[in-house]
Design a protein around this motif. Structure first.
Motif, short mmCIF file in Angstrom:
data_model
loop_
_atom_site.label_atom_id
_atom_site.label_comp_id
_atom_site.label_asym_id
_atom_site.label_seq_id
_atom_site.Cartn_x
_atom_site.Cartn_y
_atom_site.Cartn_z
N GLU A 150 0.73 -1.07 0.21
CA GLU A 150 -0.05 -0.03 0.22
C GLU A 150 1.03 1.26 0.11
O GLU A 150 0.59 2.13 -0.89
CB GLU A 150 -0.88 0.12 1.24
N ALA A 151 2.04 1.32 0.86
CA ALA A 151 2.81 2.31 0.81
C ALA A 151 3.39 2.49 -0.55
O ALA A 151 3.73 3.78 -0.93
CB ALA A 151 3.71 2.27 1.99
N ALA A 152 3.82 1.39 -1.17
CA ALA A 152 4.65 1.39 -2.51
C ALA A 152 3.69 2.19 -3.67
O ALA A 152 3.99 2.86 -4.20
CB ALA A 152 5.07 0.33 -2.79
N LEU A 153 2.40 1.58 -3.67
CA LEU A 153 1.50 2.03 -4.64
C LEU A 153 0.98 3.38 -4.27
O LEU A 153 0.74 4.18 -5.35
CB LEU A 153 0.59 1.12 -4.76
N LEU A 175 -0.99 -10.73 -4.43
CA LEU A 175 -1.18 -9.80 -5.16
C LEU A 175 -2.57 -9.55 -6.05
O LEU A 175 -3.03 -8.24 -5.94
CB LEU A 175 0.11 -9.30 -6.35
N THR A 176 -2.93 -10.58 -6.58
CA THR A 176 -4.19 -10.38 -7.33
C THR A 176 -5.39 -10.25 -6.44
O THR A 176 -6.34 -9.73 -6.98
CB THR A 176 -4.31 -11.73 -8.22
N ALA A 177 -5.35 -10.87 -5.30
CA ALA A 177 -6.23 -10.70 -4.36
C ALA A 177 -6.33 -9.01 -3.90
O ALA A 177 -7.46 -8.59 -3.40
CB ALA A 177 -6.08 -11.30 -3.04
N ARG A 178 -5.41 -8.33 -4.21
CA ARG A 178 -5.40 -6.75 -3.96
C ARG A 178 -5.64 -6.02 -5.15
O ARG A 178 -5.28 -4.69 -5.29
CB ARG A 178 -4.35 -6.48 -3.28
N GLY A 179 -6.24 -6.69 -6.21
CA GLY A 179 -6.58 -5.85 -7.27
C GLY A 179 -5.46 -5.60 -8.54
O GLY A 179 -5.77 -4.96 -9.62
N GLN A 211 5.07 -9.44 -13.91
CA GLN A 211 4.92 -8.26 -13.59
C GLN A 211 3.41 -7.66 -13.34
O GLN A 211 2.69 -8.04 -14.26
CB GLN A 211 5.56 -7.29 -14.26
N LEU A 212 2.86 -7.29 -12.17
CA LEU A 212 1.48 -6.72 -11.94
C LEU A 212 1.28 -5.35 -11.80
O LEU A 212 2.28 -4.68 -11.24
CB LEU A 212 0.89 -7.69 -11.12
N ARG A 213 0.10 -5.05 -12.32
CA ARG A 213 -0.14 -3.48 -11.86
C ARG A 213 -1.78 -3.54 -11.24
O ARG A 213 -2.48 -4.28 -11.55
CB ARG A 213 0.01 -2.53 -13.16
N ALA A 214 -1.85 -2.33 -10.83
CA ALA A 214 -3.28 -2.14 -10.11
C ALA A 214 -4.28 -1.85 -11.39
O ALA A 214 -3.75 -1.16 -12.52
CB ALA A 214 -3.46 -0.91 -9.40
N HIS A 215 -5.60 -2.20 -11.37
CA HIS A 215 -6.40 -2.25 -12.66
C HIS A 215 -6.40 -0.77 -12.89
O HIS A 215 -6.26 -0.35 -14.07
CB HIS A 215 -7.73 -2.59 -12.07
#
Length: 308
Positions: free
Chosen positions: A94-97, A118-122, A298-302
Protein backbone atom coordinates in the motif's frame (compact mmCIF):
# COMPACT_ATOMS: atom_id res chain seq x y z
CA UNK A 1 7.92 2.17 8.45
CA UNK A 2 11.10 3.90 7.36
CA UNK A 3 11.02 5.65 3.98
CA UNK A 4 14.27 6.93 2.48
CA UNK A 5 15.85 7.94 -0.80
CA UNK A 6 19.23 6.69 0.38
CA UNK A 7 19.92 3.75 2.67
CA UNK A 8 22.62 4.00 5.30
CA UNK A 9 25.25 1.28 5.30
CA UNK A 10 23.62 -0.50 8.30
CA UNK A 11 20.19 -0.30 6.66
CA UNK A 12 21.59 -1.68 3.41
CA UNK A 13 23.21 -4.49 5.36
CA UNK A 14 19.85 -5.28 6.96
CA UNK A 15 18.18 -5.47 3.55
CA UNK A 16 20.92 -7.74 2.18
CA UNK A 17 20.62 -10.01 5.21
CA UNK A 18 16.85 -10.16 4.72
CA UNK A 19 17.38 -10.87 1.02
CA UNK A 20 19.59 -13.84 1.86
CA UNK A 21 17.02 -15.22 4.31
CA UNK A 22 14.10 -14.87 1.90
CA UNK A 23 16.01 -16.28 -1.07
CA UNK A 24 17.08 -19.32 0.94
CA UNK A 25 13.50 -19.93 2.10
CA UNK A 26 11.64 -19.28 -1.18
CA UNK A 27 14.22 -20.68 -3.58
CA UNK A 28 14.20 -17.50 -5.68
CA UNK A 29 15.51 -13.99 -5.10
CA UNK A 30 12.78 -11.37 -4.54
CA UNK A 31 15.12 -8.69 -5.90
CA UNK A 32 16.56 -8.86 -9.40
CA UNK A 33 19.82 -7.26 -10.46
CA UNK A 34 18.23 -3.82 -10.90
CA UNK A 35 16.70 -4.09 -7.43
CA UNK A 36 20.05 -4.94 -5.90
CA UNK A 37 21.83 -2.12 -7.74
CA UNK A 38 19.14 0.27 -6.48
CA UNK A 39 20.23 -0.37 -2.88
CA UNK A 40 23.29 1.83 -3.48
CA UNK A 41 21.72 4.43 -5.77
CA UNK A 42 20.02 7.74 -5.10
CA UNK A 43 17.27 7.46 -7.73
CA UNK A 44 15.18 4.85 -5.88
CA UNK A 45 12.80 4.97 -2.91
CA UNK A 46 13.24 2.48 -0.08
CA UNK A 47 10.56 1.33 2.34
CA UNK A 48 11.92 -0.58 5.30
CA UNK A 49 10.17 -2.35 8.16
CA UNK A 50 12.57 -2.83 11.06
CA UNK A 51 12.34 -5.29 13.91
CA UNK A 52 11.03 -3.94 17.21
CA UNK A 53 14.41 -3.14 18.69
CA UNK A 54 14.90 0.60 18.99
CA UNK A 55 18.44 0.31 20.31
CA UNK A 56 19.59 -1.80 17.37
CA UNK A 57 17.68 0.20 14.76
CA UNK A 58 20.44 2.72 14.14
CA UNK A 59 23.71 0.82 14.44
CA UNK A 60 22.72 -2.73 13.50
CA UNK A 61 19.10 -2.79 12.38
CA UNK A 62 17.24 -5.98 11.61
CA UNK A 63 14.68 -5.83 8.81
CA UNK A 64 11.47 -7.85 8.66
CA UNK A 65 10.25 -6.31 5.39
CA UNK A 66 11.46 -4.20 2.50
CA UNK A 67 10.13 -2.69 -0.73
CA UNK A 68 12.10 -0.77 -3.32
CA UNK A 69 10.56 1.64 -5.81
CA UNK A 70 12.99 1.92 -8.71
CA UNK A 71 13.42 4.96 -10.93
CA UNK A 72 11.57 3.21 -13.76
CA UNK A 73 8.53 2.75 -11.53
CA UNK A 74 8.92 -0.96 -10.87
CA UNK A 75 8.42 -2.24 -7.34
CA UNK A 76 10.11 -5.21 -5.67
CA UNK A 77 9.65 -6.34 -2.12
CA UNK A 78 9.95 -9.08 0.48
CA UNK A 79 8.93 -10.07 3.99
CA UNK A 80 10.87 -12.29 6.37
CA UNK A 81 9.22 -15.77 6.30
CA UNK A 82 9.04 -15.72 10.10
CA UNK A 83 7.02 -12.49 10.02
CA UNK A 84 4.55 -13.23 7.24
CA UNK A 85 0.75 -13.12 7.57
CA UNK A 86 0.98 -10.19 9.98
CA UNK A 87 0.04 -7.43 7.54
CA UNK A 88 3.62 -6.42 6.71
CA UNK A 89 3.30 -7.26 3.02
CA UNK A 90 0.04 -5.34 2.75
CA UNK A 91 1.55 -2.30 4.50
CA UNK A 92 4.56 -2.29 2.18
CA UNK A 93 2.44 -2.75 -0.95
CA UNK A 94 0.00 0.00 0.00
CA UNK A 95 2.82 2.41 0.80
CA UNK A 96 4.64 1.62 -2.45
CA UNK A 97 1.53 2.06 -4.58
CA UNK A 98 0.63 5.26 -2.74
CA UNK A 99 4.04 6.62 -3.77
CA UNK A 100 3.82 5.18 -7.28
CA UNK A 101 0.20 4.28 -8.26
CA UNK A 102 1.31 3.21 -11.74
CA UNK A 103 4.09 1.00 -10.36
CA UNK A 104 4.70 -2.43 -11.82
CA UNK A 105 5.07 -4.95 -8.99
CA UNK A 106 7.35 -7.90 -9.66
CA UNK A 107 6.56 -11.41 -8.43
CA UNK A 108 9.91 -13.06 -9.08
CA UNK A 109 9.64 -16.78 -9.62
CA UNK A 110 5.87 -16.39 -10.14
CA UNK A 111 5.38 -18.08 -6.78
CA UNK A 112 1.72 -18.89 -6.14
CA UNK A 113 1.56 -17.25 -2.68
CA UNK A 114 2.96 -14.00 -4.09
CA UNK A 115 0.68 -14.03 -7.14
CA UNK A 116 -2.33 -14.82 -4.95
CA UNK A 117 -1.45 -12.00 -2.56
CA UNK A 118 -1.13 -9.45 -5.37
CA UNK A 119 -4.16 -10.48 -7.42
CA UNK A 120 -6.32 -10.52 -4.28
CA UNK A 121 -5.47 -6.84 -3.92
CA UNK A 122 -6.61 -5.93 -7.40
CA UNK A 123 -3.39 -6.19 -9.36
CA UNK A 124 -3.24 -7.98 -12.70
CA UNK A 125 -0.49 -9.33 -14.92
CA UNK A 126 0.98 -6.94 -17.49
CA UNK A 127 4.30 -8.61 -18.26
CA UNK A 128 5.94 -12.04 -18.08
CA UNK A 129 9.66 -12.72 -18.21
CA UNK A 130 10.83 -16.25 -18.98
CA UNK A 131 13.96 -18.00 -17.76
CA UNK A 132 15.40 -20.35 -20.38
CA UNK A 133 17.88 -23.13 -19.72
CA UNK A 134 20.14 -25.25 -21.87
CA UNK A 135 22.32 -28.11 -20.77
CA UNK A 136 25.81 -28.21 -22.24
CA UNK A 137 27.75 -31.30 -23.13
CA UNK A 138 26.41 -34.80 -22.67
CA UNK A 139 23.80 -35.94 -25.18
CA UNK A 140 22.83 -32.45 -26.33
CA UNK A 141 25.56 -31.45 -28.78
CA UNK A 142 25.74 -27.94 -30.14
CA UNK A 143 25.43 -27.25 -33.84
CA UNK A 144 28.42 -25.67 -35.56
CA UNK A 145 28.86 -21.92 -35.27
CA UNK A 146 27.34 -20.27 -38.36
CA UNK A 147 29.23 -17.62 -40.28
CA UNK A 148 28.34 -13.95 -40.34
CA UNK A 149 26.54 -13.08 -43.55
CA UNK A 150 28.65 -10.42 -45.22
CA UNK A 151 32.29 -9.47 -45.59
CA UNK A 152 34.57 -7.72 -43.18
CA UNK A 153 32.85 -8.64 -39.91
CA UNK A 154 35.25 -9.47 -37.10
CA UNK A 155 34.64 -11.06 -33.71
CA UNK A 156 36.53 -9.09 -31.05
CA UNK A 157 36.71 -8.78 -27.28
CA UNK A 158 35.32 -5.70 -25.54
CA UNK A 159 37.75 -2.86 -24.82
CA UNK A 160 36.17 -0.10 -22.75
CA UNK A 161 38.12 2.78 -24.26
CA UNK A 162 37.21 1.75 -27.80
CA UNK A 163 33.80 0.16 -27.33
CA UNK A 164 31.94 1.56 -24.32
CA UNK A 165 30.11 4.45 -26.01
CA UNK A 166 29.35 2.33 -29.09
CA UNK A 167 27.97 -0.41 -26.86
CA UNK A 168 25.62 1.99 -25.05
CA UNK A 169 24.32 3.31 -28.39
CA UNK A 170 23.81 -0.12 -29.98
CA UNK A 171 22.25 -1.53 -26.82
CA UNK A 172 19.79 1.39 -26.68
CA UNK A 173 18.82 0.90 -30.32
CA UNK A 174 18.59 -2.89 -30.13
CA UNK A 175 16.45 -2.78 -26.97
CA UNK A 176 14.51 0.41 -27.67
CA UNK A 177 11.27 -1.26 -26.59
CA UNK A 178 12.71 -2.92 -23.49
CA UNK A 179 12.00 -0.97 -20.28
CA UNK A 180 15.20 -1.96 -18.46
CA UNK A 181 17.86 -3.07 -20.92
CA UNK A 182 17.24 -0.25 -23.37
CA UNK A 183 17.53 2.37 -20.63
CA UNK A 184 21.12 1.52 -19.65
CA UNK A 185 23.46 4.49 -19.70
CA UNK A 186 27.25 4.73 -19.64
CA UNK A 187 27.20 4.88 -15.84
CA UNK A 188 25.14 1.67 -15.77
CA UNK A 189 27.66 -0.04 -18.02
CA UNK A 190 30.50 1.19 -15.83
CA UNK A 191 28.73 -0.16 -12.74
CA UNK A 192 28.53 -3.60 -14.33
CA UNK A 193 32.15 -3.47 -15.43
CA UNK A 194 33.02 -2.84 -11.78
CA UNK A 195 31.13 -5.97 -10.63
CA UNK A 196 33.19 -8.99 -9.49
CA UNK A 197 31.66 -11.16 -12.21
CA UNK A 198 32.66 -8.94 -15.14
CA UNK A 199 35.25 -10.18 -17.60
CA UNK A 200 36.01 -8.38 -20.84
CA UNK A 201 36.70 -11.79 -22.38
CA UNK A 202 33.02 -12.61 -21.90
CA UNK A 203 31.72 -9.56 -23.77
CA UNK A 204 32.11 -10.43 -27.45
CA UNK A 205 31.47 -7.93 -30.24
CA UNK A 206 30.81 -8.14 -33.95
CA UNK A 207 32.53 -5.18 -35.62
CA UNK A 208 32.93 -4.10 -39.22
CA UNK A 209 35.67 -1.49 -39.51
CA UNK A 210 34.68 1.19 -36.97
CA UNK A 211 31.04 0.09 -36.66
CA UNK A 212 29.65 -2.05 -33.85
CA UNK A 213 27.05 -4.42 -35.30
CA UNK A 214 26.15 -6.54 -32.29
CA UNK A 215 27.27 -8.14 -29.06
CA UNK A 216 26.81 -11.11 -26.77
CA UNK A 217 27.54 -10.80 -23.06
CA UNK A 218 28.22 -13.77 -20.79
CA UNK A 219 27.77 -13.35 -17.05
CA UNK A 220 29.53 -15.79 -14.74
CA UNK A 221 28.84 -15.21 -11.06
CA UNK A 222 31.64 -16.28 -8.72
CA UNK A 223 30.65 -18.93 -6.21
CA UNK A 224 30.11 -17.72 -2.63
CA UNK A 225 32.79 -18.96 -0.28
CA UNK A 226 30.29 -21.02 1.73
CA UNK A 227 28.52 -22.49 -1.31
CA UNK A 228 28.71 -25.97 -2.71
CA UNK A 229 31.63 -26.70 -5.03
CA UNK A 230 29.50 -26.09 -8.12
CA UNK A 231 29.18 -22.37 -8.82
CA UNK A 232 25.98 -20.82 -10.26
CA UNK A 233 25.14 -21.43 -13.89
CA UNK A 234 26.48 -18.80 -16.28
CA UNK A 235 24.00 -16.53 -17.99
CA UNK A 236 23.71 -15.19 -21.51
CA UNK A 237 23.34 -11.70 -20.09
CA UNK A 238 22.35 -9.98 -23.33
CA UNK A 239 22.42 -10.52 -27.08
CA UNK A 240 21.91 -7.41 -29.17
CA UNK A 241 22.09 -6.47 -32.85
CA UNK A 242 22.15 -2.96 -34.30
CA UNK A 243 18.88 -2.48 -36.23
CA UNK A 244 20.79 -1.65 -39.43
CA UNK A 245 22.65 -4.98 -39.18
CA UNK A 246 19.55 -7.18 -38.93
CA UNK A 247 19.48 -10.11 -41.33
CA UNK A 248 23.23 -10.70 -41.38
CA UNK A 249 23.26 -13.56 -38.88
CA UNK A 250 24.85 -11.44 -36.17
CA UNK A 251 22.78 -12.64 -33.19
CA UNK A 252 22.87 -16.32 -34.18
CA UNK A 253 26.63 -16.32 -34.71
CA UNK A 254 27.33 -14.47 -31.47
CA UNK A 255 25.00 -16.72 -29.45
CA UNK A 256 26.51 -19.86 -30.94
CA UNK A 257 30.03 -18.61 -30.25
CA UNK A 258 29.12 -17.93 -26.61
CA UNK A 259 27.56 -21.37 -26.16
CA UNK A 260 30.55 -23.15 -27.67
CA UNK A 261 32.91 -21.13 -25.48
CA UNK A 262 30.94 -22.04 -22.34
CA UNK A 263 30.90 -25.71 -23.30
CA UNK A 264 34.65 -25.71 -23.99
CA UNK A 265 35.15 -24.16 -20.54
CA UNK A 266 33.36 -27.15 -19.00
CA UNK A 267 30.18 -25.33 -17.96
CA UNK A 268 27.34 -27.78 -17.29
CA UNK A 269 24.58 -25.48 -18.51
CA UNK A 270 23.53 -21.91 -19.22
CA UNK A 271 20.52 -19.68 -18.57
CA UNK A 272 19.08 -16.53 -20.05
CA UNK A 273 16.04 -14.29 -19.68
CA UNK A 274 13.61 -13.24 -22.41
CA UNK A 275 10.26 -11.49 -22.60
CA UNK A 276 7.42 -13.98 -23.08
CA UNK A 277 6.06 -12.00 -26.04
CA UNK A 278 9.40 -11.70 -27.86
CA UNK A 279 8.61 -14.37 -30.43
CA UNK A 280 11.67 -13.71 -32.60
CA UNK A 281 14.12 -14.13 -29.71
CA UNK A 282 12.25 -17.18 -28.40
CA UNK A 283 12.47 -18.81 -31.81
CA UNK A 284 16.23 -18.21 -31.93
CA UNK A 285 16.77 -19.64 -28.47
CA UNK A 286 14.54 -22.64 -29.10
CA UNK A 287 16.56 -23.45 -32.23
CA UNK A 288 19.62 -23.59 -30.01
CA UNK A 289 17.99 -25.99 -27.59
CA UNK A 290 16.80 -23.72 -24.79
CA UNK A 291 13.71 -24.69 -22.77
CA UNK A 292 11.64 -22.71 -20.29
CA UNK A 293 12.77 -23.27 -16.70
CA UNK A 294 11.19 -20.38 -14.79
CA UNK A 295 9.30 -17.12 -15.02
CA UNK A 296 8.77 -13.76 -13.36
CA UNK A 297 5.50 -11.85 -13.52
CA UNK A 298 4.89 -8.12 -13.26
CA UNK A 299 1.48 -6.87 -12.12
CA UNK A 300 -0.21 -3.48 -11.89
CA UNK A 301 -3.30 -2.05 -10.28
CA UNK A 302 -6.39 -2.05 -12.52
CA UNK A 303 -6.81 1.71 -12.29
CA UNK A 304 -3.20 2.42 -13.23
CA UNK A 305 -3.41 0.05 -16.19
CA UNK A 306 -6.65 1.58 -17.53
CA UNK A 307 -5.23 5.09 -17.22
CA UNK A 308 -2.12 4.01 -19.17
Amino acid sequence: MLSADVLTAPQRGAVLSLLETVTRHDGVSPLDEAGRFALTREDARHLLLLADDAEAAEDSPSAVGYAGILADGTIQGMVDPAHRRRGHGTALLEAALAARPDGGVWAHGALEPALGFLTARGLREVRRLLTLHRELGGDRPLAAVPHFRGEGIDLVTFEAERDAEDWVAVNAAAFADHPEQGALRREDLDARIAEPWFSAEDLLLARADDELLGFVWIKREPAPEDAAPERPLPEIYAVGTAPAAQGRGIAATLLATALHRLQEDGERGVELYVEADNTAALALYERWGFVISGQDVQLRAHAAESEG
